[in-house]
Scaffold this active site. Structure first.
Site, PDB file in Angstrom:
ATOM      1  N   CYS A  12       0.873  -1.174   0.000  1.00 62.40           N
ATOM      2  CA  CYS A  12       0.000   0.000   0.000  1.00 62.40           C
ATOM      3  C   CYS A  12       0.912   1.226   0.000  1.00 62.40           C
ATOM      4  CB  CYS A  12      -1.000  -0.013   1.152  1.00 62.40           C
ATOM      5  SG  CYS A  12      -0.317   0.103   2.800  1.00 62.40           S
ATOM      6  N   CYS A  86      -2.533   1.553  -3.950  1.00 60.11           N
ATOM      7  CA  CYS A  86      -1.383   2.360  -4.365  1.00 60.11           C
ATOM      8  C   CYS A  86      -1.429   2.676  -5.849  1.00 60.11           C
ATOM      9  CB  CYS A  86      -0.059   1.724  -3.967  1.00 60.11           C
ATOM     10  SG  CYS A  86       0.237   0.099  -4.634  1.00 60.11           S
ATOM     11  N   CYS A  90       2.405   1.127  -7.774  1.00 63.91           N
ATOM     12  CA  CYS A  90       2.825  -0.260  -7.601  1.00 63.91           C
ATOM     13  C   CYS A  90       3.363  -0.789  -8.924  1.00 63.91           C
ATOM     14  CB  CYS A  90       1.649  -1.128  -7.160  1.00 63.91           C
ATOM     15  SG  CYS A  90       1.079  -0.756  -5.506  1.00 63.91           S
TER      16      CYS A  90
END
Length: 135
Positions: A12, A86, A90
């Site tokens: 996250c 995220c 990511c």
């Protein structure tokens, strides 16, 4: 999946709430049958105290965890990457199993608001485990 134990990485943004709770649940429920990691695209300086308290209520101690920066090598060596809000931060690696879990962000919330997030994470972890480690 290889013959070795599966590696799951929770990602996250701040690595201070959702990903830490998910890692805590997976360690608790899977024991040493799964390698567990968590990281953040922009890690915070400490774990969310409400997340710590919510997990403590169910007998899981995550106080020893520290938010970690997501490293390319960590993601590359993971079998399953579970992202939690995220988005584009990511990285995506070919050949990895991805899941994006839509969960409320516990940042700035009290423990009452974090409990349902904790419980939803547990349900998702149980489903993931049943898939990773069939009986």
């Amino acid at each position: 999946m290889s013959d070795t134990k599966p590696t799951v990485l929770f990602v996250c943004v701040h690595n201070a709430g959702r990903s830490q709770m998910a890692a805590g649940w997976l360690r608790h429920l899977a024991g040493d049958r799964v390698e567990v990691g968590s990281a953040g695209s922009a890690p915070g300086d400490k774990i969310n105290p409400s997340a710590v308290e919510a997990m403590r209520e169910v007998g899981i101690d995550i106080t020893g965890q520290t938010p970690q920066k997501l490293e390319w090598e960590t993601a590359q060596s993971s079998d399953v990457i579970i992202t939690m809000g995220c988005g584009d931060a990511c990285p995506v690696f070919p050949g990895k199993r991805y899941e994006d879990w839509k969960l409320d962000d516990p940042a700035g919330k009290g423990v009452e608001a974090v409990r349902p997030i904790r419980d939803e994470i547990k349900t998702r972890i149980e489903t993931l485990l049943a898939d990773l480690l069939p009986a």
